[in-house]
Design a protein around this motif. Structure first.
Motif, PDB file in Angstrom:
ATOM      1  N   MET A 476      42.203  20.650  10.373  1.00 30.67           N
ATOM      2  CA  MET A 476      41.707  21.425   9.225  1.00 30.67           C
ATOM      3  C   MET A 476      40.948  22.666   9.687  1.00 30.67           C
ATOM      4  SD  MET A 476      40.548  18.717   6.269  1.00 30.67           S
ATOM      5  CE  MET A 476      39.331  17.915   7.273  1.00 30.67           C
ATOM      6  N   LEU A 477      40.156  22.531  10.777  1.00 28.13           N
ATOM      7  CA  LEU A 477      39.454  23.704  11.303  1.00 28.13           C
ATOM      8  C   LEU A 477      40.446  24.773  11.758  1.00 28.13           C
ATOM      9  CD1 LEU A 477      36.514  22.197  13.403  1.00 28.13           C
ATOM     10  CD2 LEU A 477      36.343  23.563  11.324  1.00 28.13           C
ATOM     11  N   SER A 478      41.520  24.325  12.389  1.00 27.24           N
ATOM     12  CA  SER A 478      42.546  25.268  12.830  1.00 27.24           C
ATOM     13  C   SER A 478      43.199  25.946  11.624  1.00 27.24           C
ATOM     14  CB  SER A 478      43.592  24.534  13.667  1.00 27.24           C
ATOM     15  OG  SER A 478      44.635  25.404  14.048  1.00 27.24           O
ATOM     16  N   ASP A 492      34.142  28.703  11.643  1.00 27.97           N
ATOM     17  CA  ASP A 492      34.032  27.407  12.314  1.00 27.97           C
ATOM     18  C   ASP A 492      33.183  26.428  11.512  1.00 27.97           C
ATOM     19  OD1 ASP A 492      35.576  27.948  14.567  1.00 27.97           O
ATOM     20  OD2 ASP A 492      33.904  29.008  15.537  1.00 27.97           O
ATOM     21  N   ASP A 493      32.562  26.919  10.439  1.00 29.14           N
ATOM     22  CA  ASP A 493      31.654  26.105   9.626  1.00 29.14           C
ATOM     23  C   ASP A 493      32.146  26.091   8.181  1.00 29.14           C
ATOM     24  OD1 ASP A 493      29.618  24.830   8.334  1.00 29.14           O
ATOM     25  OD2 ASP A 493      28.000  26.026   9.193  1.00 29.14           O
ATOM     26  N   ALA A 494      32.892  25.045   7.856  1.00 33.66           N
ATOM     27  CA  ALA A 494      33.447  24.955   6.500  1.00 33.66           C
ATOM     28  C   ALA A 494      32.347  24.893   5.452  1.00 33.66           C
ATOM     29  CB  ALA A 494      34.343  23.717   6.393  1.00 33.66           C
ATOM     30  N   LEU A 661      43.525  27.088   0.077  1.00 36.54           N
ATOM     31  CA  LEU A 661      42.228  27.150   0.753  1.00 36.54           C
ATOM     32  C   LEU A 661      41.221  26.215   0.099  1.00 36.54           C
ATOM     33  CD1 LEU A 661      40.246  28.378   2.805  1.00 36.54           C
ATOM     34  CD2 LEU A 661      39.727  30.138   1.100  1.00 36.54           C
ATOM     35  N   ASN A 662      41.133  26.293  -1.230  1.00 35.62           N
ATOM     36  CA  ASN A 662      40.171  25.441  -1.928  1.00 35.62           C
ATOM     37  C   ASN A 662      40.556  23.971  -1.813  1.00 35.62           C
ATOM     38  OD1 ASN A 662      37.869  26.717  -3.749  1.00 35.62           O
ATOM     39  ND2 ASN A 662      39.533  28.209  -3.564  1.00 35.62           N
ATOM     40  N   LYS A 663      41.822  23.679  -1.753  1.00 36.83           N
ATOM     41  CA  LYS A 663      42.258  22.301  -1.534  1.00 36.83           C
ATOM     42  C   LYS A 663      41.797  21.818  -0.167  1.00 36.83           C
ATOM     43  CE  LYS A 663      46.421  19.427  -1.326  1.00 36.83           C
ATOM     44  NZ  LYS A 663      47.918  19.419  -1.400  1.00 36.83           N
ATOM     45  N   LEU A 664      41.898  22.691   0.836  1.00 32.97           N
ATOM     46  CA  LEU A 664      41.461  22.356   2.183  1.00 32.97           C
ATOM     47  C   LEU A 664      39.945  22.131   2.231  1.00 32.97           C
ATOM     48  CD1 LEU A 664      42.382  22.069   5.154  1.00 32.97           C
ATOM     49  CD2 LEU A 664      41.967  24.527   5.415  1.00 32.97           C
ATOM     50  N   LEU A 665      39.199  22.981   1.536  1.00 27.96           N
ATOM     51  CA  LEU A 665      37.745  22.845   1.524  1.00 27.96           C
ATOM     52  C   LEU A 665      37.303  21.575   0.805  1.00 27.96           C
ATOM     53  CD1 LEU A 665      36.703  26.557   0.849  1.00 27.96           C
ATOM     54  CD2 LEU A 665      36.566  25.296   3.010  1.00 27.96           C
ATOM     55  N   ARG A 666      38.024  21.182  -0.225  1.00 24.58           N
ATOM     56  CA  ARG A 666      37.704  19.921  -0.913  1.00 24.58           C
ATOM     57  C   ARG A 666      37.903  18.732   0.022  1.00 24.58           C
ATOM     58  NH1 ARG A 666      40.221  22.524  -5.343  1.00 24.58           N
ATOM     59  NH2 ARG A 666      42.198  21.436  -4.956  1.00 24.58           N
TER      60      ARG A 666
END
Length: 874
Positions: A476-478, A492-494, A661-666
């Protein structure tokens, strides 16, 4: 009746011949190693780990060195303190728990683990050395405790290398892994000393309803007779637990010479109900006489226990119960009775297995589950081993017994499997909280804190645990960096990205909101982190000003400031300030000064003289005056402080709410708790907590504690920010000690249990109702912000407020329990924990002297019989 196949085992029952004490090989090995190494002793319950501690203490005393013995339970600390006073002498022993503070400068200190952790915090904050040469951490397997394990791990991380470390634990499967971790972070080799043998052999039995006893295990797993019974449809006592005949079970055990016994049950209510099912028992006249003499002497010392509802069961039926729902002194009496071998049986919850030195010939298991506060869950191997570890008394028994009794919550197959299994390995339970964050920031730079967190057991295990979650986290960070290749924030900091998106949404809502007066109050909270008291800024008139406060004025935000070149005038210790609108600020400077609590012209002039000698840089924050409503203008100015404005990913982050993006952040949010145990997860969590502290004014823009943060760091509590907010907003100013005790009580009670008060109509509680409403109002904003950002916020209940208020006014104990109907042990715990919170407030003598004085008075009001543990020997 005894199964003929195991009759030979019962011939072993008896008392071993008296002989001189001879230490076991593992005890000798541990004593030799502790001279030059840190040592972790892993051995079964009752194997003799305390003997290792006492011999080591003797060695340190002869060298005029100091020892700190930390245990997880107040009761265990009290017991050890009495043992050590008898062994080493009263003058060299002291105790520090939430209840007792005696001889704190003694060379031997016994206390709770949390107290020692707090002393480490104090030493770190002051830059001084902890005043001890050896730390003995008892019950070290508490590292695995979900709620309290973090305290053990913090101690191991912060403890200076010069202090020798001796850890005593029940059996730990991964002791070598912990040793490897400790060697790595302390640079002192840590050695493991193991003992797998029980000092008293253990046999596990199964008791049928007709009194037949057989072995639980057979040649191939569970005994076939037990299997047949469990598969039968015979109506037996396991069909109706409420009618279980405990008197009959005790009769069977008495006939088999298996007493005394500890019965483990799942709840306090079950323990108390079991007493009622026990008929009077026969006892030798001399034994009953000794019991009555002990009871009479104890009641003379503690008369509040006279007429206790369970006295009859103790004396007549030779049974008692022991659990957290009872008064502290009653439990002390029960422990004295058991240590003298008087009662035949004790009914207890599993807590007795977690550190109280309380063995018996037999342990009776009526359930394979325990209640975790919310639901019934299966026992773990560690919990079962702790329970059955109490069976068999060293020097008093040749053999011990664990007896499985069928019941509605009993699974003999699970008991068999757990008994054959090794205890669960220790895992890291460290997690970031606000108290830890405040204390670390008080004395450490963020870079140093990152180094400390990288020393955690969680970080050590990162390459060995949770591979799938860790792999997904890295993936996910990648993906995040790929989606935001030119991001202006730290990709690097979600958590930082999530925080900026949230702030942008809130500010945009304010701009679009028609009620700008309400919006302005919200914005003051955000602007305060930039205009902290002591901050310098450049006015558009070319003058340098210093900020003293920020406030709302006529729907806009104004800064109470002073031109440092002007002379100072005060009125009644209040500095006359000039109001400055935000659009009059040209730029901020990267320099702040610490303002005094009390002002005088001379003090302020000296500060300004100091400032005039300093060269400082401007920080252009891009304020532009616009012809828009005040709050809207302020909100737009706030946007300029976010990195999002000129970022090429503005649309992706802030417009595509349902995008990838928002899906990834969730998904990041959902994994946040588990991610703390992975590489860098603790550091990201720390930064997340620090950002919140910045937003709420406890940390400044330089990542250092603000003046509020400094004193808040002294509140080492579960909810330091909520109580700090009450103090900061003046909710507790000039309140009477009785009111103060009630005000802190709701932050003590961690459960959701509500209680229906039974107050007489003539009782006026208007004053305490008003303070409760004031509490809710004052913490409303910060609690809502905590919840919105995913931080835990407790439910604030009214009944604890009333309970502590009434108790502090001098009401009798029995009346209190009538008006607030909860278990007396829970009420005693509520009082003692409120006292602990008040003692933390006493630490604010420098910043809040009046409040600290009131807290001291409150402690004196609530620490009284029957909850306060006397300083006299018990």
């Amino acid at each position: 009746m005894i199964d003929r196949k195991i009759r030979y085992i019962f011939h072993k029952i008896g008392v071993p011949e008296s002989q001189p004490f001879k230490p076991d090989p593992f005890q000798i090995e541990a004593l030799a190693l502790v001279k030059n190494y840190d040592v972790l002793v892993s051995a079964p319950t009752g194997a003799g780990k305390t003997w290792i501690a006492s011999q080591t203490i003797h060695s340190y005393l002869t060298q005029k060195l100091r020892v700190w013995y930390a245990s997880p339970l107040k009761a265990l600390s009290n017991s050890l303190y009495e043992e050590f006073r008898h062994e080493f002498g009263q003058s060299v022993c002291g105790i520090l728990t939430g209840d007792r503070k005696e001889n704190p400068d003694a060379p031997i200190i016994v206390g709770t683990t949390e107290i020692f952790r707090n002393q480490l915090y104090d030493a770190i904050n002051k830059g001084s050395n902890i005043n001890t040469d050896l730390v003995i951490l008892d019950e070290a397997h508490y590292l695995n405790d979900p709620n309290r394990g973090v305290v053990w791990e913090e101690i191991l991380i912060y403890l200076p290398v010069r202090v020798r470390l001796l850890l005593l634990s029940a059996t730990i499967p991964n002791a070598e892994e912990i040793s490897e971790w400790l060697t790595g972070i302390r640079t002192v080799p840590c050695r493991v000393v193991r003992s797998e043998e029980r000092p008293v052999p253990l046999k596990t039995l199964f008791l049928f309803p007709d009194g037949l006893v057989t072995s639980l295990d057979g040649k191939k797993g569970l005994n076939h007779r037990v299997k047949n019974y469990l598969n039968s449809k015979t109506e037996t006592w396991n069909k109706d637990y409420e009618k279980m005949d405990f008197g009959l079970i005790i009769k069977f055990l008495r006939e088999l010479d298996l007493l005394p016994a500890i019965f483990f049950l799942k709840s306090r209510r079950d323990c108390n109900q079991a007493l009622l099912a026990c008929p009077p028992a026969k006892a030798l006249p001399e034994t009953r006489k000794q019991m009555k003499n002990l009871l009479e002497k104890f009641l003379n010392d503690y008369p509040h226990l006279k007429g206790h509802s369970q006295t009859g069961a103790l004396i007549d039926s030779l049974v008692c119960s022991h659990h957290g729902g009872q008064l502290p002194y009653w439990k002390v009496l029960i422990e004295k009775m058991m240590n003298n071998g008087y009662p035949e049986a004790i009914f207890s919850t599993s807590t007795i297995a977690a550190g109280v030195n309380f063995p018996a010939r037999s342990v009776v298991l009526l359930e394979s589950v325990r209640y975790d506060g919310h639901e019934l869950i299966d026992l773990t191997a560690t919990e079962l081993h702790q329970m059955i570890g109490r069976a068999g008394r060293r020097g008093k028994d040749n053999i011990g017994f664990a007896i499985v009794v069928p019941g509605p919550h009993q699974n003999p197959q699970l008991i068999y499997d757990l008994n054959a299994s090794t205890p669960e390995p220790i895992s890291s339970k460290i997690h970031i909280n606000f108290s830890m964050t405040l204390n670390l920031l008080f004395s450490q730079e963020p870079s140093d804190i990152k180094f400390l967190l990288e020393r955690s057991f969680a970080a050590f295990k990162k390459s060995k645990t949770m591979p799938l979650i860790r792999e997904r986290w890295k993936q996910m960070l990648s993906e995040l960096k790929q989606k935001l290749p030119e991001g202006k924030c730290d990709t690097d900091d979600a958590y930082e990205i999530i925080a900026n998106i949230r702030k942008m949404t809130e500010i945009q809502n304010i701009i679009e909101k028609p009620d700008h007066t309400i919006s302005c109050e919200h914005l003051i909270k955000d602007f305060k982190k930039y205009f902290r008291p002591g901050r310098l800024f450049l006015h558009k008139n070319g003058k340098v000003y210093i900020v003293f406060r920020i406030y709302k004025y006529r729907g806009s935000i104004s800064i109470g400031a002073h031109d440092i070149e002007k002379s100072v005038s005060t009125t009644e210790n209040t500095l006359k300030l000039e109001p400055v609108d935000l659009d009059e600020v040209q730029s901020l400077f990267d320099y702040s000064i610490k303002l005094p609590m009390y002002y005088s012209p001379e003090i302020i002039e000296r500060l300004f003289d100091t400032v005039s000698m300093v060269r400082f840089k401007k920080i252009n924050i891009g304020f532009e005056a616009k012809k828009t409503p005040a709050a809207e203008q302020t909100a737009k100015q706030m946007l300029s402080l976010l990195p999002c404005g000129d970022c090429g990913h503005m649309i992706l982050c802030h417009r595509q709410k349902r995008g990838e993006l928002n899906k990834l952040l969730r998904e990041f949010k959902s994994l946040s708790t588990k991610a703390e145990a992975m590489d860098g997860g603790l550091w990201l969590s720390f930064k997340r907590h620090m950002r919140f502290l910045k937003e709420t004014g406890f940390v400044n823009t330089e990542d250092r504690l603000s003046p509020d943060g400094v004193w808040a760091s002294k509140l080492r509590l579960e909810q330091p920010l909520l109580i700090a907010e009450l103090i900061r907003k003046g909710a507790l100013d000039r309140v009477r000690p009785e009111i103060l005790a009630g005000s802190l009580a709701p932050f003590v009670w961690s459960g959701h249990q509500n209680v229906e008060l039974r107050l007489p109509d003539t009782m006026d509680i208007t004053e305490i109702q008003d303070i409760f409403q004031k509490i809710l109002y004052c913490i409303r904003d910060i609690a809502a912000t905590q919840r919105r950002q995913g931080f835990y916020t407790p439910v604030i209940l009214f009944w604890p407020v009333v309970a502590l208020y009434l108790w502090s006014t001098g009401i009798a104990w029995h009346q209190l329990l009538e008006f607030v109907p909860i278990d007396e042990g829970d009420m005693a715990s509520l009082v003692m924990r409120t006292s602990d919170h008040l003692k933390q407030v006493i630490n604010l003598k420098e910043s809040h002297p009046e409040l600290a004085s009131a807290a001291e008075s409150s402690v004196n009001l609530i620490l009284r019989e029957p909850v306060y543990i006397s300083r006299q020997s018990i």
